[in-house]
Design a protein around this motif. Structure first.
Motif: not given
Length: 236
Positions: A46, A48, A131
């Motif tokens: 992901h 992040t 995200d």
């Protein structure tokens, strides 16, 4: 099998549904590895989760981990693969690499902004929940508009995409692949672009009787149907 083979993995952007591989750049690297006949494990990632790929020196995927070697960016991964594993080349020598670099820039700077406008309204709901805030903030910072504003007029973006694709359609009407009789990395760059659109959107950018459709279907079926194994937007 070498120890390097045992450790090879590819960090790839996924959505809330881990089956949804959302990045055109990750698809480029996935196809390049398959072309090279190099096995790898997919590592869902992901946007992040930057700490997980910090060793690559960057904050974006794809990232290839090949033994102790970390390589980030799809173009750098393709170059690394050809330099490290000469069999089954991705580039047909220096001239072929120069041609492919043009395709790389054309996809990134011409096609992707248009496709982003056409599909973002459908893509954003597929984005991983962890995200979404970051994705909205990054989009606003990069483009000066929020996701909803950018995706407000997909029809005009689709018209521009179809116009931009006319030289590609004419080329593929005369040759099976951009690489000639077999695909090379220039084909995988554009396959990644259209596979991204297939995963996140229901929009069709060409008719079923077009050369582009034939080309894309051939690449979906390549490498034992690796691309077709990814569910399209309608199945996610």
């Amino acid at each position: 099998m070498t120890s390097r083979e045992n450790k090879r993995k590819l960090f790839e952007v996924v959505g809330e549904n881990p089956q949804a591989h959302l990045s055109p750049y990750c698809w480029r690297s996935r196809m390049a590895l398959a072309h090279k006949q190099l096995s790898f494990d997919s590592e869902p990632w992901h946007i992040t989760e930057k700490q997980r790929i910090a060793r690559s020196g960057g904050v974006t995927a794809p990232v290839l981990v090949d033994g102790e070697q970390w390589v980030r960016d799809s173009w750098d991964i393709a170059t690394y693969l050809d330099d490290t594993y000469p069999a089954h080349p991705l580039f047909a020598g220096p001239s072929g690499k120069a041609k492919t670099l043009f395709v790389n820039h054309w996809a990134d700077n011409t096609l992707h902004p248009l496709i982003f406008r056409a599909v973002i309204a459908e893509q954003f709901p597929l984005t991983a929940n962890c995200d979404k805030d970051y994705y909205q903030e990054r989009t606003l910072r990069k483009f000066g508009h929020c996701v909803e504003e950018i995706g407000a007029d997909p029809e005009s973006a689709c018209r521009a995409i179809k116009q931009a694709l006319s030289p590609l359609e004419a080329t593929l009407d005369e040759t099976p692949f951009l690489g000639g009789v077999t695909p090379d990395y220039s084909d995988y760059i554009l396959f990644g672009t259209f596979q991204w659109a297939r995963v996140v959107s229901l929009t069709a950018f060409w008719p079923p009787d077009s050369a582009l459709h034939r080309w894309f279907e051939d690449l979906l079926n390549a490498f034992d149907g690796m691309g077709r194994a990814q569910p399209p937007r309608s199945a996610l």
